[in-house]
Design a protein around this motif. Sequence first.
Motif, short mmCIF file in Angstrom:
data_model
loop_
_atom_site.label_atom_id
_atom_site.label_comp_id
_atom_site.label_asym_id
_atom_site.label_seq_id
_atom_site.Cartn_x
_atom_site.Cartn_y
_atom_site.Cartn_z
N ASP A 126 0.79 -1.38 0.06
CA ASP A 126 -0.10 -0.07 -0.04
C ASP A 126 0.83 1.33 0.10
OD1 ASP A 126 -2.04 -1.62 0.03
OD2 ASP A 126 -2.66 -1.20 2.39
N LEU A 127 2.03 1.47 0.77
CA LEU A 127 2.82 2.45 1.03
C LEU A 127 3.38 2.64 -0.26
CD1 LEU A 127 3.73 4.04 3.53
CD2 LEU A 127 5.66 2.43 3.38
N VAL A 128 3.97 1.63 -1.19
CA VAL A 128 4.43 2.11 -2.53
C VAL A 128 3.36 2.13 -3.55
CG1 VAL A 128 6.38 1.00 -1.72
CG2 VAL A 128 4.77 -0.47 -3.24
N GLY A 129 2.18 2.29 -3.28
CA GLY A 129 1.19 2.67 -4.26
C GLY A 129 0.66 1.46 -5.05
N LEU A 130 0.77 0.31 -4.50
CA LEU A 130 0.26 -1.06 -5.23
C LEU A 130 -0.77 -1.85 -4.43
CD1 LEU A 130 3.91 -2.64 -6.28
CD2 LEU A 130 1.84 -1.47 -7.75
N ASN A 131 -1.48 -1.11 -3.83
CA ASN A 131 -2.83 -1.70 -3.11
C ASN A 131 -3.51 -2.11 -4.46
OD1 ASN A 131 -2.66 0.95 -3.31
ND2 ASN A 131 -4.63 1.25 -2.82
N GLY A 132 -4.25 -3.30 -4.47
CA GLY A 132 -4.98 -3.87 -5.47
C GLY A 132 -4.10 -4.63 -6.52
N ARG A 133 -2.77 -4.83 -6.29
CA ARG A 133 -2.06 -5.57 -6.85
C ARG A 133 -1.24 -6.87 -6.12
NH1 ARG A 133 -2.05 -1.10 -10.12
NH2 ARG A 133 -2.74 -1.48 -12.21
N GLN B 3 7.26 -3.45 -10.76
CA GLN B 3 8.09 -4.54 -10.24
C GLN B 3 9.21 -3.90 -9.27
OE1 GLN B 3 9.73 -7.52 -12.85
NE2 GLN B 3 8.40 -6.83 -14.32
N GLN B 4 9.65 -2.65 -9.69
CA GLN B 4 10.62 -1.96 -8.56
C GLN B 4 9.86 -1.46 -7.48
OE1 GLN B 4 13.38 -2.26 -7.55
NE2 GLN B 4 14.73 -1.20 -8.90
N ARG B 5 8.75 -1.06 -7.50
CA ARG B 5 7.70 -0.90 -6.28
C ARG B 5 7.77 -2.02 -5.26
NH1 ARG B 5 4.88 4.08 -6.55
NH2 ARG B 5 5.40 5.26 -8.59
N VAL B 6 7.50 -3.20 -6.02
CA VAL B 6 7.30 -4.45 -5.13
C VAL B 6 8.66 -4.51 -4.36
CG1 VAL B 6 6.79 -6.93 -5.28
CG2 VAL B 6 5.75 -5.64 -6.63
N LEU C 186 9.24 8.14 -5.13
CA LEU C 186 8.74 7.38 -4.42
C LEU C 186 10.01 7.33 -3.29
CD1 LEU C 186 6.93 5.10 -2.74
CD2 LEU C 186 8.16 3.67 -4.36
N LEU C 187 10.96 7.10 -3.58
CA LEU C 187 12.18 7.10 -2.53
C LEU C 187 12.09 8.70 -2.09
CD1 LEU C 187 15.05 5.48 -4.67
CD2 LEU C 187 13.83 4.51 -2.91
N LYS C 188 12.00 9.57 -2.71
CA LYS C 188 12.06 10.95 -1.89
C LYS C 188 10.90 10.75 -0.67
CE LYS C 188 13.40 13.93 -5.43
NZ LYS C 188 13.18 15.05 -6.25
N GLU C 189 9.67 10.49 -1.00
CA GLU C 189 8.61 10.35 -0.21
C GLU C 189 8.94 9.44 1.05
OE1 GLU C 189 5.13 8.99 -2.42
OE2 GLU C 189 5.22 10.65 -3.65
N LEU C 190 9.65 8.29 0.75
CA LEU C 190 10.18 7.47 1.83
C LEU C 190 11.13 7.99 2.89
CD1 LEU C 190 10.35 4.08 -0.35
CD2 LEU C 190 8.68 4.55 1.65
N ASN C 191 11.96 8.93 1.97
CA ASN C 191 12.84 9.67 2.73
C ASN C 191 12.23 10.79 3.75
OD1 ASN C 191 14.85 12.32 2.49
ND2 ASN C 191 15.74 10.69 3.46
N GLU C 192 11.16 11.41 3.29
CA GLU C 192 10.53 12.43 4.04
C GLU C 192 9.66 11.64 5.14
OE1 GLU C 192 7.90 14.45 1.06
OE2 GLU C 192 9.94 15.43 0.13
#
Length: 231
Positions: free
Chosen positions: A127-134, A147-150, A183-189
């Motif tokens: 969910d955090l990486v935007g893959l809810n539903g997958r 795939q990189q998000r997974v 996404l990496l920036k968001e995780l850093n934040e």
Amino acid sequence: MIEIKNMKKSYELGDEIVHALQDVSLQIYEGDFLSIIGPSGSGKSTFMNMLGCLDIPDSGEYLLDGKNVATMKDIELAMVRNVKIGFIFQHFNLLNKLTALENVELPLVYRGLGAKERREKAAACLDLVGLNGRYQHLPTQLSGGQQQRVAIARALAGNPSVLLADEPTGALDSKTSNEVLQLLKELNEKGHVIILITHDLEVAKQAKRVIRIHDGKVFENGGDWFEPARI
Ligand code: ADP
Ligand code: ADP
């Protein structure tokens, strides 16, 4: 949270000695996002292996969350690596026969978590990486960026101190690369420390700090000039 002091690593190559890391000192702080950039042969892989606790230096210190990793034996090193570091690779390194959810669960299996807890934690990371539903998609049913998000969700699952990303956008087109960097920036934040290894200056510049490695020496970008890294 990471303090590297006077780290040295050499390799013997026949009669020759290659100084892959020469007296490297570097501090990485809570909330940091740094990139390490350098040409081929500059010492990036060697430094990544040190940062990722895959190998130990010949001399010097590596303090990770207060523990000196530089003198650990292989078995201790493996434990530190599993608990403290989340790895992200250029080619994702997902298992193609497992679903997205199962791939993310895998590091949690090794930690002895129960099935229900594993599933919930893995789902939360997806969910955090935007893959809810997958959750039930196989890697082959996902785009490169997905795939990189997974793979990023898998790296996050164990709650590591540091995310170590080795050319994470190297296999992606520029639009998808930017999404992954975002996404990496968001995780850093959100507080994750991120170390990004790349040979691409445009990618490197997305980080808060750019560290340049050249002939086994480390320099920090101080405006127009690359200055010796902060110690
Ligand atoms: P990069 O990842 O930036 O290409 P490396 O860390 O792989 O750089 O290599 C740094 C230097 O150390 C190079 O000169 C390389 O040839 C040498 N080197 C790396 N690994 C070994 C090894 N296992 N044996 C001998 N020399 C090595
Ligand atoms: P390359 O830099 O050649 O593309 P990788 O990025 O796949 O190679 O791997 C970089 C380093 O991380 C290698 O030394 C490899 O042995 C190690 N490695 C690969 N997968 C894992 C993993 N799941 N956990 C810990 N270390 C790994």
